[in-house]
Design a protein around this motif. Structure first.
Motif, PDB file in Angstrom:
ATOM      1  N   TYR A 110     -66.744 -55.001  34.946  1.00  0.00           N
ATOM      2  CA  TYR A 110     -66.908 -55.750  33.587  1.00  0.00           C
ATOM      3  C   TYR A 110     -66.653 -54.671  32.400  1.00  0.00           C
ATOM      4  CZ  TYR A 110     -68.939 -59.802  35.881  1.00  0.00           C
ATOM      5  OH  TYR A 110     -69.262 -61.268  36.877  1.00  0.00           O
ATOM      6  N   ILE A 160     -65.438 -56.815  29.335  1.00  0.00           N
ATOM      7  CA  ILE A 160     -65.701 -58.051  29.375  1.00  0.00           C
ATOM      8  C   ILE A 160     -66.970 -58.302  29.254  1.00  0.00           C
ATOM      9  CG2 ILE A 160     -65.690 -60.095  31.011  1.00  0.00           C
ATOM     10  CD1 ILE A 160     -63.737 -58.873  32.608  1.00  0.00           C
ATOM     11  N   GLU A 161     -67.278 -59.407  28.211  1.00  0.00           N
ATOM     12  CA  GLU A 161     -68.529 -59.636  28.148  1.00  0.00           C
ATOM     13  C   GLU A 161     -69.242 -60.666  29.223  1.00  0.00           C
ATOM     14  OE1 GLU A 161     -70.796 -60.326  24.906  1.00  0.00           O
ATOM     15  OE2 GLU A 161     -69.727 -58.684  23.665  1.00  0.00           O
ATOM     16  N   TRP A 162     -70.473 -60.259  29.444  1.00  0.00           N
ATOM     17  CA  TRP A 162     -70.710 -60.980  30.778  1.00  0.00           C
ATOM     18  C   TRP A 162     -72.055 -61.330  30.663  1.00  0.00           C
ATOM     19  CZ3 TRP A 162     -74.810 -58.512  33.853  1.00  0.00           C
ATOM     20  CH2 TRP A 162     -75.293 -57.373  33.396  1.00  0.00           C
ATOM     21  N   ASN A 178     -63.179 -53.280  32.119  1.00  0.00           N
ATOM     22  CA  ASN A 178     -62.317 -54.071  31.403  1.00  0.00           C
ATOM     23  C   ASN A 178     -62.809 -54.781  29.964  1.00  0.00           C
ATOM     24  OD1 ASN A 178     -60.618 -53.849  33.568  1.00  0.00           O
ATOM     25  ND2 ASN A 178     -61.384 -55.494  34.761  1.00  0.00           N
TER      26      ASN A 178
END
Lengths: 269, 298
Positions: free
Chosen positions: B45, B50-52, B48
């Protein structure tokens, strides 16, 4: 009285022990379990061996049964060596505990000595029926030992010892572990059995009333070293019952035995 | 009141506690899968950008291609794929591999039991064997099976013995030990009193064995057999590891770990434990049947 004793002496002795000694070698010091034992048992006798624990009464019974070898002296059983007598299945042995095989039912437990002696299946069956009814346990053939009370188990053990019709019954405190009521009843039953089967019985006990009630000959022993103090003959009628224990004669013989035991005790220690 | 009754029904029954336990294990398993797989996922995450969320993490960690710990439903899917959806003769079928493992385990178990009984009779009846054999038997079990298994497989392989026999021998190697220990104890279990009883009948040694010692040893034998049969499966699997065997659950475990297919490994593991549990149950049933027949209380 005279007549009966003369008849007895004419009978052949079934067990004849002279100058017998047995010493157990232990790590610390030798234990003189039996010392200079001289004893005769006539055919058809009911002989009790009585004495304090450690007096060698069980050892003596085991010597007769060839489960123990004497260190010195001679012993004849039915005119043979104890070993030969054992091989000829001269005796049935009843232990302190019933010693039934838990995985065999009552019938199969009685079959055990018969199987070893090579009886046929039919003979085994009829003998176990016969002797179970003799000890009053008909109908219990298919039960397992754990389903029976201690007294019943010991009766099975007696039936098993009688099943192959040996001449002698050797009993090592067979009722020692039972309660007094059961014990009294079994004592009476054993007397009936002795009368009926005409066996020679050698009976180890440490109960004076039991010995006096059952036997026609009481061998009093003392401990360390185990030796015979006294041999007392009794002369009660064969069809006696427990009431006899109240009689004067019974108390007199009991007193004799007690004195013998006391004498042995003061001697021994 | 009602709730109380419901509660005691669940707790008191025989199924209730099992269901509760299994549910608890599955929940812990799912939690464990999130925990063990999270570091890899969080790394990805962050790389890249990415909000998780936690729910995202959970659902991702339960559906990875090559998880550290696969989740129960992934293993179930793998089991369905390799047991139901394959022909049982296919090398992709776990039934096929189970059969390979099971057959060498069973041959090993039978040989091990036989060897164990023979050795125990020798130890009980021959004083010289009693003194000499037992130390060697104990020593044999101190050698790690993982160390000795490849040697046996390779040595026997060079002698032209391949396939089932070397694997069965490793099962035998593990199986005979509990049988020897149990049977020696069992054959010696009859009291002196009972031995005296047999002697008073002038019973021969053979009769004492068949009528007293052997029946008395059976409860001990069955306790040993339960241990031995579970070990026989372990032995067969271990034997399949070193030689790059083509079939068997061990070979499955090996290829699973080679390709990082953790769900494949777990599927094989679960199959192996189901097989072992079934075998132990069968021995238990046999024990009960024998006990009933011998009139013994259980």
């Amino acid at each position: 009285m005279n007549e009966s004793s003369s008849i007895k002496s004419a009978e052949s002795s079934i067990i004849d022990i002279s100058n017998l000694c047995l010493t157990f070698e232990t790590q610390t010091e030798p234990v003189h379990a039996l010392s200079d034992i001289n004893m005769k048992v006539n055919s058809g006798d009911f002989v009790s061996l009585i004495g304090p624990s450690g007096c060698g009464k069980t050892t003596l019974l085991r010597v007769i049964a060839d489960l123990e070898k004497p260190t010195s002296g001679t012993i004849n059983v039915e005119g043979k060596s104890p070993n030969q007598a054992r091989l000829d299945r001269a005796y049935g042995y009843v232990f302190q505990t019933p010693a039934l095989l838990p995985w065999r039912n009552i019938e199969a437990n009685i079959h055990l000595p018969l199987e070893i002696s090579g009886y046929s299946k039919d003979e085994q069956k009829s003998l176990s029926n016969q002797y179970l009814s003799l000890v009053g346990l008909s109908g219990f053939e298919k039960k397992y030992p754990w389903q029976l009370s201690g007294g019943m188990q010991q009766r099975v053990s007696i039936a098993r010892a009688l099943s192959f019709d040996p001449d002698m019954l050797l009993m090592d405190e067979p009722f020692g572990a039972l309660d007094e009521i059961t014990r009294d009843r079994l004592n009476e039953e054993l007397l009936r059995l002795w009368e009926k089967t005409q066996k020679t019985v050698v009976f180890v006990t440490h109960s004076i009333p039991e010995a006096v009630f059952l036997s026609n000959k009481i061998v009093v022993m003392s401990a360390r070293p185990g030796k015979i103090i006294d041999v007392i003959d009794t002369n009660f009628p064969k069809d006696r019952n427990l009431d006899i224990r109240e009689s004067k004669e019974f108390l007199k013989v009991s007193q004799l035995v007690r004195e013998g035991l006391k004498e042995g005790h003061s001697d021994g220690s | 009141m009602e709730a109380n009754r419901l509660f005691s029904m669940i707790i008191g029954g025989s199924i209730g506690p099992v269901v509760i336990l299994v549910t608890a294990i599955i929940m812990i398993w799912y939690a464990g899968a999130v925990y063990l797989n999270s570091s890899f996922l969080i790394d990805r995450y962050e790389k890249n950008n990415i909000e998780w969320s936690f729910s995202q993490l959970a659902s991702d960690s339960w559906s990875m291609e090559r998880p550290v710990l696969p989740s129960p439903h992934q293993i179930a899917k793998e089991l369905k794929k390799t047991i139901w959806d394959q022909k049982i003769t296919s090398p992709r079928s776990l039934v096929f591999h189970s059969r390979v493992t099971l057959s060498s385990a069973m041959v090993g178990f039978i040989m091990g039991t036989f060897l164990g009984i023979v050795l125990s009779v020798g130890i009980v009846y021959v004083p010289a064997l009693d003194r000499t054999l037992m130390p060697w038997i104990i020593t044999s079990q101190t050698i790690p099976i993982l160390a000795i298994a490849p040697m046996i497989v390779v040595v026997l392989g060079s002698m032209g013995i391949i396939g089932l026999v070397p694997k069965a021998m490793i099962s035998t190697y593990l199986c005979f030990f509990p049988v020897v220990v149990g049977m020696v104890k069992g054959l010696r279990s009859p009291s002196i009193l009972l031995v005296d009883l047999m002697n008073s009948y002038s019973a021969s040694k053979v009769e004492v064995f068949w009528k007293l010692r052997l029946p008395a040893s059976l409860p001990y034998l069955f306790a040993s057999l339960k241990v031995a049969i579970a070990l026989s499966v372990v032995g067969a699997i271990v034997a399949e590891l070193p030689a790059g065997a083509q079939g068997g659950l061990g070979a499955r475990l090996l290829s699973g770990s080679y390709y990082g297919q953790t769900s494949l490994i777990w599927a094989a593991l679960i199959t192996a434990s189901v097989i072992s549990a079934t075998l132990v149950t069968i021995v238990g049933r046999m024990e009960r049947a024998v006990n009933n027949r011998m009139g013994l209380q259980i």
